[in-house]
Write an enzyme that holds these catalytic residues in place. Structure first.
Site, mmCIF file in Angstrom:
data_model
loop_
_atom_site.group_PDB
_atom_site.id
_atom_site.type_symbol
_atom_site.label_atom_id
_atom_site.label_comp_id
_atom_site.label_asym_id
_atom_site.label_seq_id
_atom_site.Cartn_x
_atom_site.Cartn_y
_atom_site.Cartn_z
ATOM 1 N N ARG A 195 0.800 -1.128 0.033
ATOM 2 C CA ARG A 195 -0.172 0.010 0.002
ATOM 3 C C ARG A 195 0.921 1.002 0.093
ATOM 4 O O ARG A 195 0.384 2.274 -0.518
ATOM 5 C CB ARG A 195 -0.784 -0.079 1.167
ATOM 6 C CG ARG A 195 -1.682 1.312 1.262
ATOM 7 C CD ARG A 195 -3.057 1.157 1.933
ATOM 8 N NE ARG A 195 -3.064 0.221 3.323
ATOM 9 C CZ ARG A 195 -2.705 0.834 4.317
ATOM 10 N NH1 ARG A 195 -1.738 1.764 4.490
ATOM 11 N NH2 ARG A 195 -2.539 -0.051 5.594
ATOM 12 N N TYR A 236 -12.465 18.788 -15.755
ATOM 13 C CA TYR A 236 -13.101 17.492 -15.756
ATOM 14 C C TYR A 236 -14.341 17.223 -14.902
ATOM 15 O O TYR A 236 -14.314 17.578 -13.874
ATOM 16 C CB TYR A 236 -11.986 16.333 -15.617
ATOM 17 C CG TYR A 236 -12.283 14.953 -15.742
ATOM 18 C CD1 TYR A 236 -12.427 14.543 -16.952
ATOM 19 C CD2 TYR A 236 -12.637 14.070 -14.408
ATOM 20 C CE1 TYR A 236 -12.897 13.067 -16.979
ATOM 21 C CE2 TYR A 236 -12.903 12.871 -14.527
ATOM 22 C CZ TYR A 236 -13.184 12.166 -15.830
ATOM 23 O OH TYR A 236 -13.442 11.068 -15.933
ATOM 24 N N ASP A 288 -3.774 20.094 -14.006
ATOM 25 C CA ASP A 288 -4.003 18.463 -14.528
ATOM 26 C C ASP A 288 -3.495 18.740 -16.131
ATOM 27 O O ASP A 288 -4.165 19.374 -17.006
ATOM 28 C CB ASP A 288 -5.605 18.396 -14.537
ATOM 29 C CG ASP A 288 -5.975 16.917 -15.192
ATOM 30 O OD1 ASP A 288 -5.277 16.426 -15.981
ATOM 31 O OD2 ASP A 288 -7.121 16.583 -14.920
ATOM 32 N N LYS A 339 -5.116 7.576 -19.481
ATOM 33 C CA LYS A 339 -5.375 8.254 -20.687
ATOM 34 C C LYS A 339 -4.136 8.034 -21.642
ATOM 35 O O LYS A 339 -3.884 7.211 -22.038
ATOM 36 C CB LYS A 339 -5.915 9.579 -20.421
ATOM 37 C CG LYS A 339 -6.969 9.757 -19.552
ATOM 38 C CD LYS A 339 -8.526 9.220 -19.969
ATOM 39 C CE LYS A 339 -9.249 9.063 -18.993
ATOM 40 N NZ LYS A 339 -9.652 10.638 -18.373
#
Ligand SMILES: *Cc1c(COP(=O)(O)O)cnc(C)c1O
Length: 403
Positions: free
Chosen positions: A60, A113, A185, A210
């Site tokens: 983790r 977004y 971003d 993406k």
């Protein structure tokens, strides 16, 4: 030793970040799915656990395959530090929750977004964090809002889906003047076309799902920056919050990134060709692509971007009805809520990026219901243009007969 730092970005995409993770003479970074990392020496274990010695403890927190992914993104964005996440939205939300507290204020743009917009309109206000939305591209308004005092400037450029451009350098200067953190971003531009850290950003975020991955087969997110204490704070939030990138995803994203430069250049070439074609079509009301001289922010795009990217959108006459007829007629396009893949991918904004919004909210953001988002793939440009041409011709004929 190879001097990766001085290499061009296409070379970095292939080589950077990998050599520390190669084992047994392998030329490729292995997937290490191990959840935990064991130590026979209790002192060594302790030193790694407290961060005194390099190494891994528990999946983790860190993982070698995941770290190789982070190192490659760092090299591409020219960043000193970086940390990764299970998705792009995890990267965004973890960054916001790390730095924002009740009473704080964020200045952002209207066209972020859809998921990011939800964080700003639904989740942050619950924590008494104020979010001010400026008209995307209205730099004067952004500067005025920043001057009133602000903790974070959050930008996305180009935006999804109407590819509007914000001047990063100009906005970052105004944010710095009031001590606000600048977050960008960079998913749409990719580091091939734009490196926001050079333009004054403190932190750069990607949905690696993406363009970075590029093959629509792995989810991921990443944040990079030059101030390692900022990145360290986000990492700390994420290791506890648990939105960790999976090593298998890291491997796929790492492999995808090797061809990032090739893909993004081809995608931009295809997008430019398609945008030019769409501008000549009678069925098309408007075309949005920063590479077109008719784009309202074309000049800023020329200044801060090395290429205009693979994303464009266009609005068709007849709205949703036309979209419904047109999209199924495309042979070389996935009709899916994704972007940045090697295959051309199309979708209506109302079903993809802004599905969370009501028609009224979309209208307020300047997103027509007949807007189609196109993420150009790496196919031959001729075929893409021909495909859109035949679909548009067929729909034009059909609508004429029915009308
Ligand atoms: C897709 C996307 C995100 C969210 O990324 P996920 O990996 O889907 O969580 C954030 N920003 C932009 C610009 C995106 O296109």
């Amino acid at each position: 030793m190879k001097k990766e730092n001085q290499a061009q970005i296409g070379t970095k995409a292939v080589w950077a970040g990998e050599k520390d993770y190669l084992v047994h003479g392998a030329t490729q970074v292995p997937v290490i799915p191990s959840v935990a990392f064991g130590y026979d020496d209790m002192d060594e274990w302790y030193d790694v656990a407290i961060g005194k010695k390099k190494g891994h403890i528990y999946g983790r927190n860190t993982n070698p395959t995941v770290q190789a992914f982070e190192d490659k993104v760092k090299a591409l964005e020219g960043a000193e530090a970086g940390t990764s996440f299970s998705t792009g939205m995890a990267a965004i939300s973890n960054t916001l929750y790390t730095f924002l507290f009740p009473g704080d204020k964020v200045v952002t743009i209207k066209d972020t977004y859809g998921g990011t917009n939800k964080l700003f309109t639904e989740f942050l206000p619950k924590l008494q964090i104020e979010v001010v939305f400026c008209e995307t591209g209205n730099h004067q308004q952004i500067e005025e809002e920043l001057q009133k005092g602000c903790n974070m400037l959050y930008l996305e450029t180009p935006t999804n889906p109407t590819v509007k451009i914000t001047d990063i350098k100009r906005s970052a200067e105004a944010a710095k003047a009031v001590g606000a953190l600048v977050v960008v971003d960079n998913t749409f531009a990719t580091p091939i076309n734009q490196t926001p850290l050079e333009l004054g950003a403190d932190l750069v975020i990607h949905s690696a799902t993406k363009f970075l991955g590029g093959h629509a087969d792995a989810l991921g997110g990443v944040v990079v920056g030059n101030d390692s204490s900022l990145v360290e704070s986000i990492y700390h939030y994420r290791e506890i919050n648990g939105a960790t990138m999976d090593p298998w995803a890291a491997y796929l994203l790492l492999r995808g990134m090797k061809t990032l430069d090739l893909r993004v250049k081809r995608q931009a070439e295809n997008a430019g060709r398609l945008a030019e074609f769409l501008e000549t079509s009678d069925l098309v009301e408007s075309v949005y692509y920063p590479g077109l001289p008719t784009h309202p922010n074309h000049e800023i795009a020329c200044e801060q971007m090395r290429g205009f990217g693979g994303m464009l959108s266009f609005a068709v006459k007849g709205g949703v009805e036309t979209v419904r007829e047109l999209l199924p007629k495309l042979e070389y396009a996935n009709r899916a809520a994704n972007l940045g893949a090697v295959e051309t991918t199309v979708g209506p904004a109302r079903t993809t990026s802004h599905v969370e919004c009501t028609p009224e909210e979309r209208a307020a953001m300047g997103i027509p219901e007949g807007l189609i988002r196109v993420s150009c793939g790496i196919e031959d440009g001729e075929d893409i243009v021909a495909d859109f041409k035949q679909a548009i011709e067929a729909v034009s004929l059909l609508l004429k007969i029915e009308g």
